[in-house]
Structure formats: structure tokens, C-alpha cells
Design a protein around this motif. Sequence first.
Motif, PDB file in Angstrom:
ATOM      1  N   ARG A  51       3.728  23.907  34.138  1.00 15.00           N
ATOM      2  CA  ARG A  51       4.552  24.157  35.324  1.00 15.00           C
ATOM      3  C   ARG A  51       3.942  25.293  36.137  1.00 15.00           C
ATOM      4  NH1 ARG A  51      10.464  24.693  32.852  1.00 15.00           N
ATOM      5  NH2 ARG A  51      10.769  25.552  34.907  1.00 15.00           N
ATOM      6  N   PRO A  52       4.259  25.355  37.446  1.00 14.45           N
ATOM      7  CA  PRO A  52       3.795  26.498  38.242  1.00 14.45           C
ATOM      8  C   PRO A  52       4.301  27.809  37.647  1.00 14.45           C
ATOM      9  CG  PRO A  52       4.652  24.771  39.664  1.00 14.45           C
ATOM     10  CD  PRO A  52       5.007  24.379  38.250  1.00 14.45           C
ATOM     11  N   VAL A  53       3.580  28.889  37.910  1.00 14.48           N
ATOM     12  CA  VAL A  53       3.955  30.222  37.448  1.00 14.48           C
ATOM     13  C   VAL A  53       4.480  31.005  38.649  1.00 14.48           C
ATOM     14  CG1 VAL A  53       3.131  32.319  36.302  1.00 14.48           C
ATOM     15  CG2 VAL A  53       2.110  30.117  35.723  1.00 14.48           C
ATOM     16  N   ARG A  54       5.634  31.651  38.481  1.00 18.30           N
ATOM     17  CA  ARG A  54       6.250  32.425  39.568  1.00 18.30           C
ATOM     18  C   ARG A  54       5.740  33.866  39.510  1.00 18.30           C
ATOM     19  NH1 ARG A  54      10.459  31.669  43.038  1.00 18.30           N
ATOM     20  NH2 ARG A  54      11.816  33.424  43.503  1.00 18.30           N
ATOM     21  N   LEU A  55       5.105  34.294  40.603  1.00 13.54           N
ATOM     22  CA  LEU A  55       4.482  35.612  40.651  1.00 13.54           C
ATOM     23  C   LEU A  55       4.804  36.300  41.974  1.00 13.54           C
ATOM     24  CD1 LEU A  55       0.972  34.511  39.316  1.00 13.54           C
ATOM     25  CD2 LEU A  55       2.787  35.641  38.000  1.00 13.54           C
ATOM     26  N   ALA A  56       4.406  37.545  42.102  1.00 18.17           N
ATOM     27  CA  ALA A  56       4.507  38.305  43.353  1.00 18.17           C
ATOM     28  C   ALA A  56       3.446  39.395  43.319  1.00 18.17           C
ATOM     29  CB  ALA A  56       5.897  38.929  43.513  1.00 18.17           C
ATOM     30  N   MET A  57       3.059  39.856  44.494  1.00 13.71           N
ATOM     31  CA  MET A  57       2.125  40.976  44.577  1.00 13.71           C
ATOM     32  C   MET A  57       2.929  42.248  44.752  1.00 13.71           C
ATOM     33  SD  MET A  57      -0.846  39.147  46.803  1.00 13.71           S
ATOM     34  CE  MET A  57       0.236  38.091  47.746  1.00 13.71           C
ATOM     35  N   ARG A  58       2.480  43.306  44.069  1.00 11.31           N
ATOM     36  CA  ARG A  58       3.229  44.558  44.129  1.00 11.31           C
ATOM     37  C   ARG A  58       2.278  45.740  43.993  1.00 11.31           C
ATOM     38  NH1 ARG A  58       8.803  46.122  42.554  1.00 11.31           N
ATOM     39  NH2 ARG A  58       8.722  48.368  42.349  1.00 11.31           N
ATOM     40  N   GLY A  59       2.453  46.697  44.899  1.00  9.26           N
ATOM     41  CA  GLY A  59       1.720  47.946  44.809  1.00  9.26           C
ATOM     42  C   GLY A  59       0.227  47.779  44.945  1.00  9.26           C
ATOM     43  N   GLY A  60      -0.471  48.825  44.579  1.00 10.73           N
ATOM     44  CA  GLY A  60      -1.922  48.818  44.644  1.00 10.73           C
ATOM     45  C   GLY A  60      -2.490  49.862  43.721  1.00 10.73           C
ATOM     46  N   GLY A  61      -3.761  49.772  43.504  1.00  9.12           N
ATOM     47  CA  GLY A  61      -4.439  50.738  42.660  1.00  9.12           C
ATOM     48  C   GLY A  61      -5.929  50.579  42.831  1.00  9.12           C
ATOM     49  N   HIS A  62      -6.670  51.246  41.956  1.00  8.17           N
ATOM     50  CA  HIS A  62      -8.130  51.161  42.052  1.00  8.17           C
ATOM     51  C   HIS A  62      -8.736  51.238  40.658  1.00  8.17           C
ATOM     52  CE1 HIS A  62      -8.491  55.532  41.368  1.00  8.17           C
ATOM     53  NE2 HIS A  62      -7.417  55.630  42.124  1.00  8.17           N
ATOM     54  N   PHE A  63      -9.894  50.648  40.542  1.00 13.69           N
ATOM     55  CA  PHE A  63     -10.714  50.762  39.342  1.00 13.69           C
ATOM     56  C   PHE A  63     -11.844  51.728  39.675  1.00 13.69           C
ATOM     57  CE2 PHE A  63      -9.402  46.129  38.800  1.00 13.69           C
ATOM     58  CZ  PHE A  63      -8.394  46.416  37.889  1.00 13.69           C
ATOM     59  N   ASP A  64     -11.903  52.852  38.960  1.00 12.77           N
ATOM     60  CA  ASP A  64     -13.016  53.806  39.076  1.00 12.77           C
ATOM     61  C   ASP A  64     -13.283  54.274  40.504  1.00 12.77           C
ATOM     62  OD1 ASP A  64     -13.452  53.506  36.322  1.00 12.77           O
ATOM     63  OD2 ASP A  64     -14.765  51.781  36.654  1.00 12.77           O
ATOM     64  N   GLU A  65     -12.242  54.379  41.326  1.00 14.06           N
ATOM     65  CA  GLU A  65     -12.379  54.826  42.715  1.00 14.06           C
ATOM     66  C   GLU A  65     -13.364  53.965  43.505  1.00 14.06           C
ATOM     67  OE1 GLU A  65     -13.317  58.993  42.645  1.00 14.06           O
ATOM     68  OE2 GLU A  65     -11.331  59.533  41.892  1.00 14.06           O
ATOM     69  N   ARG A  66     -13.615  52.737  43.032  1.00 16.74           N
ATOM     70  CA  ARG A  66     -14.580  51.854  43.695  1.00 16.74           C
ATOM     71  C   ARG A  66     -13.964  50.543  44.161  1.00 16.74           C
ATOM     72  NH1 ARG A  66     -19.948  51.660  42.725  1.00 16.74           N
ATOM     73  NH2 ARG A  66     -19.824  50.607  44.704  1.00 16.74           N
ATOM     74  N   VAL A  67     -12.966  50.052  43.422  1.00 17.75           N
ATOM     75  CA  VAL A  67     -12.416  48.718  43.682  1.00 17.75           C
ATOM     76  C   VAL A  67     -10.919  48.848  43.968  1.00 17.75           C
ATOM     77  CG1 VAL A  67     -12.015  46.419  42.735  1.00 17.75           C
ATOM     78  CG2 VAL A  67     -14.136  47.627  42.184  1.00 17.75           C
ATOM     79  N   LEU A  68     -10.510  48.386  45.147  1.00 18.37           N
ATOM     80  CA  LEU A  68      -9.100  48.392  45.550  1.00 18.37           C
ATOM     81  C   LEU A  68      -8.460  47.085  45.127  1.00 18.37           C
ATOM     82  CD1 LEU A  68      -6.719  49.597  47.251  1.00 18.37           C
ATOM     83  CD2 LEU A  68      -7.701  48.339  49.208  1.00 18.37           C
ATOM     84  N   TRP A  69      -7.263  47.171  44.530  1.00 17.74           N
ATOM     85  CA  TRP A  69      -6.556  45.960  44.114  1.00 17.74           C
ATOM     86  C   TRP A  69      -5.071  46.057  44.417  1.00 17.74           C
ATOM     87  CZ3 TRP A  69      -2.894  47.432  40.649  1.00 17.74           C
ATOM     88  CH2 TRP A  69      -3.160  48.518  39.805  1.00 17.74           C
ATOM     89  N   SER A  70      -4.430  44.888  44.445  1.00 23.64           N
ATOM     90  CA  SER A  70      -2.972  44.795  44.487  1.00 23.64           C
ATOM     91  C   SER A  70      -2.530  44.242  43.142  1.00 23.64           C
ATOM     92  CB  SER A  70      -2.511  43.866  45.610  1.00 23.64           C
ATOM     93  OG  SER A  70      -1.090  43.763  45.591  1.00 23.64           O
TER      94      SER A  70
END
Length: 193
Positions: free
Chosen positions: A78-97
Motif C-alpha cells: 500500500r502507499p506510505v503516508r508521509l510529510a516533510m518537516r523541518g530541515g537540517g544538514h550533514f557535516d555543514e555541507r548537505v542541506l536536507w528536509s
Amino acid sequence: MNEQTQGSTVRVFIALAPPDDAKDELARELGPAYEAYPRMRWNRIEDWHITLAFLGELPVATAALLRAPLAGLAAARRPVRLAMRGGGHFDERVLWSGIEGDLDGLHRLAGEVRGVVRECGVDFEERPLRPHLTLARSRRDDPSSVVKAAAGLAGFTGRPWQARRLHLVGSNIGRGPGAIHYRDIEAWSFEGH
């Protein structure tokens, strides 16, 4: 390895992708960061995805072997119910949500996908699943932009959405200068009830 087989590999991963309206919502939230940090290497919105299994460089024929088993897996899920929330970074190099929602279901799906890949005889490095969307990378001389952009996403909560398709994706990373681009090798709808 002869020249013919050298050119017949592709960098492969298996992923979920948010629907366009959810990506548009996050892109609007990122508007101030796009303006404030134009030197960051921003991923194209159409390439945003949640990686379930990164397989690395594979022969094209091996990637093709994954199609039928992954299609079968998607047909039963079945489909998976998700949402995007907040943000952060890996090693001050990669921006993510970040991703929230049915994380147990997401982890089960990733485990099933990885099981299918192993059953097909594909060796890959099993990394812990850290659900996120990679949004941008900093330039080597500008690590602070990623940290500031992540802080700007701290209060973001996107609307819930259904991950309705499983994607087998190839990328052109290492294929020359310029941005990384992804393309679906194939994608399958989740059809389970």
C-alpha cells in the motif's frame, strides 16, 4: 573489461518521491534561502527523493534484473503516508528536509526493497535509513550557508501526502561536469489494499 561493457553501467538507487504539490509547498518555503544563498548547489525539484536503497554503479543488465521483483513488491504494498518537516544538514555541507509520518511503514518498505535487491544477488553497502530529501550542497568555501538555510527550515511542516510509486532510478553522477540529474529507469504504483 572491454569498451562495450565499460559504457554499460549506471549508478542506481531505489526511492520514493513526493507528489508535485508537496514539492511545490517545500519550494515556496525555500524561496528566501534560494534568494539568500544562490551559490549553493541546489538540487532540481524534480530530483527530490527519499532513498530506500543506494546500489551504486551497476551493469545495465543487472539493473534490469531488479524490474520484475520490484514490480511485484510494489503491487503487493500500500502507499506510505508521509510529510516533510523541518530541515537540517550533514557535516555543514548537505542541506536536507526531514520526513515524518508512517516511519515504521517506511522502514518496513526499505527492508523489503533491500531484501529484494539481495535476493537478486546485487551487493551494496547497507546504510541505516535516515529518511530525508537532499535539497542542496554547499560550496567548499561556504559552509555557513547550509547551516543558515537549515535553520530557516526549522519551523516547516508540510502537508501529509501518499508515496504512491516505487522508483528505480539511474543517475549520471561522475559522467562529466555540471549538476547531477536523475531519471526513472522504471516506476511502479503501490497497488496493495
